[in-house]
Design an enzyme around this catalytic site. Structure first.
Site, PDB file in Angstrom:
ATOM      1  N   ALA A  35     -38.641  30.845 -16.169  1.00 11.86           N
ATOM      2  CA  ALA A  35     -38.932  29.821 -17.178  1.00 11.86           C
ATOM      3  C   ALA A  35     -39.036  28.462 -16.515  1.00 11.86           C
ATOM      4  O   ALA A  35     -38.250  28.132 -15.625  1.00 11.86           O
ATOM      5  CB  ALA A  35     -37.843  29.792 -18.252  1.00 11.86           C
ATOM      6  N   ASP A  36     -40.003  27.707 -16.972  1.00 10.59           N
ATOM      7  CA  ASP A  36     -40.095  26.309 -16.560  1.00 10.59           C
ATOM      8  C   ASP A  36     -39.457  25.396 -17.593  1.00 10.59           C
ATOM      9  O   ASP A  36     -39.006  24.309 -17.258  1.00 10.59           O
ATOM     10  CB  ASP A  36     -41.558  25.921 -16.334  1.00 10.59           C
ATOM     11  CG  ASP A  36     -42.091  26.503 -15.036  1.00 10.59           C
ATOM     12  OD1 ASP A  36     -42.108  25.773 -14.037  1.00 10.59           O
ATOM     13  OD2 ASP A  36     -42.449  27.692 -15.013  1.00 10.59           O
ATOM     14  N   ARG A  37     -39.433  25.851 -18.835  1.00 11.54           N
ATOM     15  CA  ARG A  37     -38.741  25.088 -19.871  1.00 11.54           C
ATOM     16  C   ARG A  37     -38.478  26.014 -21.061  1.00 11.54           C
ATOM     17  O   ARG A  37     -39.390  26.659 -21.568  1.00 11.54           O
ATOM     18  CB  ARG A  37     -39.572  23.880 -20.305  1.00 11.54           C
ATOM     19  CG  ARG A  37     -38.844  22.914 -21.226  1.00 11.54           C
ATOM     20  CD  ARG A  37     -39.724  21.722 -21.603  1.00 11.54           C
ATOM     21  NE  ARG A  37     -40.145  20.927 -20.471  1.00 11.54           N
ATOM     22  CZ  ARG A  37     -39.850  19.644 -20.287  1.00 11.54           C
ATOM     23  NH1 ARG A  37     -39.080  19.024 -21.163  1.00 11.54           N
ATOM     24  NH2 ARG A  37     -40.316  18.990 -19.248  1.00 11.54           N
TER      25      ARG A  37
END
Length: 405
Positions: free
Chosen positions: A280-282
């Site tokens: 996940a990046d965010r």
């Protein structure tokens, strides 16, 4: 730039250790080198990073990538620069201004991964606190502020590796528990046959300070002798799955197979994939998760084929201030990156191209979100209570003060 054979911990024969080195940081020598991920697997080269401008450049050009690693390289690049200024006799105010301005600059490198913003927010708070103390004590004070920043940046490096290993353990257990339940409900008995998993992009040692997030879960399954096969999607247009994840699979001698992104659904049906695990990046407050482009379609096909879908990410990737996926800024990369493969033109120059670097998987398609503290599952209302997880594992006041020191 210089080539190196020391790509793996142990610095001997490459296969001697299962952990790849995405960076080399020597606090005593005040040096930082990052692995140039654009040249893998054809070459292994480390790029010296001596200041914040060079850190910004390697992040922007995607010589380093992966949400946790972006944050760490930004912090350590500035730490190297700050260490050089310790002997300049800066005032506390001047050191504070320098560090805050440089961190603001580093935040402009790439917009989607929240780790960079949370990292610099935390370090900015520390800088302001240290500067306030130094000003009260009078004298130059700048050296103390700079040293505190360098120490905190180094601590983040160590914390990332520990978090990744915990994520690996929790994620492996969650996948095995879910696979053991015929109805796919979480909380079943552990054990059973080895599982088949699928992943996208690169979420291993090359995306973090070490071990990895989603690929760390795969490593943990393999360590438990519970991994039958990992299917790695190639991840166009940058081919992080083909270049980097496949590289790590071979290095660690994992049972793995590379597939094109468009083969994912067919592979799930043919090989009865048990679970998809992604990084996940965010992660938004409602559980919507932005990750490498292609993640959304994997979530959809996992649901159709009855496979679990887990997000593996440290709490530094969780953004409680972003309500949902629609509020996440999605970086769009140059069209030419899509028209070319490994520098070779494969599409007409005149054809327009849409090239988002990320998409997001809606929370309703996610089975669980694995952090270093455990797995977040949905409550009785079918919602992720991200805030409750963060509250439950927030550092106590004395611990928070120790971390700032």
């Amino acid at each position: 730039l210089h080539s190196t054979r020391n790509l793996f911990e142990g610095h001997g024969t490459p296969m001697a250790s299962p952990t790849l080195l995405s960076l080399k940081y020597d606090k005593a020598a005040n040096t930082l080198e990052v692995l140039d991920q654009l040249v893998i697997p054809h070459d292994t080269r480390y790029v010296p990073v001596t200041n914040s401008e060079e850190a910004w450049a390697v992040i922007r050009k995607m010589q380093v990538r992966g949400a946790p690693l972006i944050a760490i390289v930004a912090a350590l690049g500035l730490a190297v620069e700050a260490s050089k200024r310790v002997g300049e006799g800066l005032s506390a105010a001047a050191a504070e201004e320098f560090l805050l301005e440089r961190m603001q600059y580093l935040r402009t490198s790439r917009p989607t991964a929240v780790n960079l913003f949370k990292c610099t927010d935390e370090l900015a708070d520390l800088v302001r606190s240290e500067a306030k103390k130094a000003k009260a004590e009078k004298g130059d004070g700048g050296a103390a502020v700079l040293k505190a920043f360098v120490a905190a940046a180094g601590a983040m490096l160590e914390a990332d590796v520990a978090a990744n290993k915990a994520i690996g353990r929790h994620g492996a257990d969650a996948i095995l528990e879910h696979a053991a339940k015929p109805d796919g409900a979480a909380g079943g008995a552990t054990g059973g046959a080895p599982v088949r998993v699928m992943t996208v992009c690169n979420t291993g040692s090359l995306a973090t300070a070490g071990y990895g997030t989603a690929l760390g879960v795969v490593r943990a399954l393999h360590e438990q002798h519970k991994l039958d096969q990992v299917f790695a999607c190639e991840t166009r247009p940058y081919n992080q799955g083909a270049r980097l994840t496949a590289f790590e699979i071979i290095a660690d001698k994992l049972p793995g197979t590379l597939i094109c992104d468009s083969m994912a659904s067919a592979a799930m049906r043919k090989y009865k994939v048990d679970s998809v695990v992604v990084g996940a990046d965010r992660v938004a407050a409602n559980g919507d998760t932005a990750n490498k482009i292609g993640t959304y379609q994997l979530a959809i096909t996992a649901r159709h084929h009855g496979a679990s879908f887990f997000v593996a990410a440290p709490t530094t990737s969780i953004d409680p201030n972003t309500a949902c996926g629609d509020d996440i800024e999605i970086e769009e990369r140059p069209a030419q990156e899509l028209r070319c493969t490994a520098g070779v033109q494969v599409a007409p120059e005149a054809i327009p191209a849409w090239n988002p670097a990320f998409d997001y998987a809606p929370a309703e398609l996610i089975t669980g979100i694995v952090t270093e503290h455990g797995v977040i599952y949905k409550n009785s209302e079918g919602k992720f209570d991200i805030a409750a997880h963060l509250r439950a594992h927030a550092p106590s006041e004395p611990e928070a003060k120790r971390q700032k020191k």
